[in-house]
Design a protein around this motif. Structure first.
Motif, PDB file in Angstrom:
ATOM      1  N   PHE A  57       0.833  -1.190   0.000  1.00 35.31           N
ATOM      2  CA  PHE A  57       0.000   0.000   0.000  1.00 35.31           C
ATOM      3  C   PHE A  57       0.880   1.257   0.000  1.00 35.31           C
ATOM      4  O   PHE A  57       2.024   1.234   0.449  1.00 35.31           O
ATOM      5  N   ILE A  58       0.302   2.334  -0.500  1.00 33.31           N
ATOM      6  CA  ILE A  58       1.014   3.601  -0.538  1.00 33.31           C
ATOM      7  C   ILE A  58       1.174   4.154   0.881  1.00 33.31           C
ATOM      8  O   ILE A  58       0.239   4.148   1.675  1.00 33.31           O
ATOM      9  N   THR A  59       2.362   4.641   1.174  1.00 35.28           N
ATOM     10  CA  THR A  59       2.661   5.216   2.489  1.00 35.28           C
ATOM     11  C   THR A  59       3.124   6.670   2.311  1.00 35.28           C
ATOM     12  O   THR A  59       3.371   7.131   1.191  1.00 35.28           O
ATOM     13  N   GLY A  60       3.285   7.353   3.427  1.00 35.46           N
ATOM     14  CA  GLY A  60       3.807   8.706   3.380  1.00 35.46           C
ATOM     15  C   GLY A  60       5.204   8.746   2.779  1.00 35.46           C
ATOM     16  O   GLY A  60       5.552   9.673   2.034  1.00 35.46           O
ATOM     17  N   GLN A  61       6.022   7.742   3.086  1.00 36.43           N
ATOM     18  CA  GLN A  61       7.373   7.675   2.519  1.00 36.43           C
ATOM     19  C   GLN A  61       7.317   7.502   1.005  1.00 36.43           C
ATOM     20  O   GLN A  61       8.113   8.101   0.272  1.00 36.43           O
ATOM     21  N   TRP A  76      17.070   5.395   0.164  1.00 26.49           N
ATOM     22  CA  TRP A  76      15.846   4.828   0.743  1.00 26.49           C
ATOM     23  C   TRP A  76      14.637   5.120  -0.129  1.00 26.49           C
ATOM     24  O   TRP A  76      13.705   4.309  -0.195  1.00 26.49           O
ATOM     25  N   MET A  77      14.646   6.250  -0.821  1.00 30.28           N
ATOM     26  CA  MET A  77      13.538   6.591  -1.710  1.00 30.28           C
ATOM     27  C   MET A  77      13.490   5.637  -2.905  1.00 30.28           C
ATOM     28  O   MET A  77      12.423   5.190  -3.314  1.00 30.28           O
ATOM     29  N   GLU A  83       9.268  -1.404  -6.104  1.00 25.21           N
ATOM     30  CA  GLU A  83       8.153  -2.239  -6.556  1.00 25.21           C
ATOM     31  C   GLU A  83       7.314  -1.489  -7.587  1.00 25.21           C
ATOM     32  O   GLU A  83       6.918  -2.052  -8.614  1.00 25.21           O
ATOM     33  N   SER A  84       7.060  -0.221  -7.335  1.00 26.74           N
ATOM     34  CA  SER A  84       6.331   0.605  -8.288  1.00 26.74           C
ATOM     35  C   SER A  84       7.067   0.662  -9.623  1.00 26.74           C
ATOM     36  O   SER A  84       6.456   0.553 -10.698  1.00 26.74           O
ATOM     37  N   ASP A  85       8.392   0.832  -9.579  1.00 25.99           N
ATOM     38  CA  ASP A  85       9.194   0.864 -10.804  1.00 25.99           C
ATOM     39  C   ASP A  85       9.011  -0.419 -11.611  1.00 25.99           C
ATOM     40  O   ASP A  85       8.864  -0.379 -12.841  1.00 25.99           O
ATOM     41  N   LEU A  86       9.022  -1.557 -10.911  1.00 21.32           N
ATOM     42  CA  LEU A  86       8.874  -2.850 -11.594  1.00 21.32           C
ATOM     43  C   LEU A  86       7.491  -2.982 -12.220  1.00 21.32           C
ATOM     44  O   LEU A  86       7.353  -3.379 -13.383  1.00 21.32           O
ATOM     45  N   LEU A  87       6.448  -2.629 -11.466  1.00 21.02           N
ATOM     46  CA  LEU A  87       5.092  -2.732 -11.992  1.00 21.02           C
ATOM     47  C   LEU A  87       4.896  -1.825 -13.203  1.00 21.02           C
ATOM     48  O   LEU A  87       4.248  -2.208 -14.188  1.00 21.02           O
ATOM     49  N   ALA A 114      -4.359  -1.375  -4.848  1.00 20.36           N
ATOM     50  CA  ALA A 114      -2.952  -1.137  -4.513  1.00 20.36           C
ATOM     51  C   ALA A 114      -2.100  -1.127  -5.778  1.00 20.36           C
ATOM     52  O   ALA A 114      -1.155  -0.335  -5.898  1.00 20.36           O
ATOM     53  N   TYR A 115      -2.446  -1.985  -6.733  1.00 22.73           N
ATOM     54  CA  TYR A 115      -1.729  -1.994  -8.018  1.00 22.73           C
ATOM     55  C   TYR A 115      -1.911  -0.663  -8.732  1.00 22.73           C
ATOM     56  O   TYR A 115      -0.938  -0.058  -9.216  1.00 22.73           O
ATOM     57  N   ILE A 116      -3.151  -0.189  -8.806  1.00 23.98           N
ATOM     58  CA  ILE A 116      -3.426   1.094  -9.453  1.00 23.98           C
ATOM     59  C   ILE A 116      -2.626   2.213  -8.790  1.00 23.98           C
ATOM     60  O   ILE A 116      -2.023   3.059  -9.456  1.00 23.98           O
ATOM     61  N   ASP A 117      -2.609   2.217  -7.464  1.00 24.37           N
ATOM     62  CA  ASP A 117      -1.899   3.278  -6.747  1.00 24.37           C
ATOM     63  C   ASP A 117      -0.396   3.257  -7.034  1.00 24.37           C
ATOM     64  O   ASP A 117       0.266   4.292  -6.973  1.00 24.37           O
ATOM     65  N   ASN A 118       0.132   2.082  -7.362  1.00 23.40           N
ATOM     66  CA  ASN A 118       1.558   1.974  -7.663  1.00 23.40           C
ATOM     67  C   ASN A 118       1.902   2.351  -9.093  1.00 23.40           C
ATOM     68  O   ASN A 118       3.042   2.751  -9.371  1.00 23.40           O
ATOM     69  N   ILE A 119       0.956   2.216 -10.011  1.00 26.14           N
ATOM     70  CA  ILE A 119       1.273   2.529 -11.415  1.00 26.14           C
ATOM     71  C   ILE A 119       0.851   3.939 -11.822  1.00 26.14           C
ATOM     72  O   ILE A 119       1.324   4.446 -12.833  1.00 26.14           O
TER      73      ILE A 119
END
Length: 229
Positions: A57-61, A76-77, A83-87, A114-119
């Motif tokens: 899930f998306i976090t503040g970081q 750290w960023m 994971e987002s980069d890979l997706l 969660a997938y949508i939020d990462n892409i």
């Protein structure tokens, strides 16, 4: 090389009709992938099981890292965004995306959200410039002729446009809106209904869905949609 990105998000394992308590959407997405490969024998399939291994899930970081210019990111960023980069790299490689997205409590499963939020990521799949005239946001995947095939399943019936429960269907609209936002607007959808009834109506719905999936799998890229919610 033509590439298919095959996504499953059902919490159920296995296929309906073959496995106890198996998934309708997994059954349909696997059928689509098989038919697509028969049309593109030298094509590549990237498979990701979001149901078995949900993205974080998306976090503040994550937000902090995503909105920091790439050249200014700390180690750290980069780790947080890995994971987002890979997706996103899988999505960028794909010509066609087939997504099995069952209806859970009127919307997509949390794992698909969660997938949508990462892409959907600033500077990568959508642009943002507050000084830009007109709309400050724009899709970055426009013009790439990517095609989304959305395969769903519902316990009740009447969720399609004009149906008795159409206003309660937040699956297709949520997914299509997010993908259109980043520039993927060629979308088709097929859904199975009557799952909770487990009678002849479910069997007929599955039959119609499989026939639709077969036609969609053979549809040429760039053609007009055959099916739409």
């Amino acid at each position: 090389m033509p590439t298919l990105l095959h996504l499953d998000s059902s919490a159920r394992s296995g296929f309906s009709g073959a496995d106890a308590h198996g998934s309708h959407t997994r059954r349909l997405s696997a059928r689509f992938a098989k038919q697509w490969l028969s049309q593109h024998p030298h094509g590549r399939v990237i498979y990701r099981d979001l149901g078995a291994a949900p993205p974080a899930f998306i976090t503040g970081q994550w937000i902090h890292a995503a909105f920091t210019p790439a050249e200014a990111r700390e180690a750290w960023m980069r780790d947080v965004l890995a994971e987002s980069d890979l997706l996103i790299s899988e999505l960028l490689a794909a010509d066609v995306i087939v997504a099995g997205v069952p209806m859970y409590n009127f919307g997509p499963p949390a794992q698909f959200k969660a997938y949508i939020d990462n892409i959907v990521r600033v500077g990568v799949t959508f642009g943002f410039d507050r000084s830009r005239k007109g709309q400050p946001y724009w899709p970055m995947l426009s013009g790439q002729a990517k095609r989304l095939v959305l395969l769903s399943a519902r316990g009740d019936f009447g969720y399609d446009s004009g149906g008795r429960l159409a206003a309660s269907n937040h699956v297709e609209a949520a997914v299509k809106t997010a993908f259109a936002y980043i520039g993927i607007t060629h979308t088709e959808s097929v859904a199975v209904e009557y799952d909770e009834f487990a009678d002849g109506r479910l069997a007929q719905s599955l039959k119609r869905a499989e026939e639709a999936v077969d036609r969609l799998a053979w549809q040429k890229a760039g053609a007009e949609p055959l099916f739409s919610d």
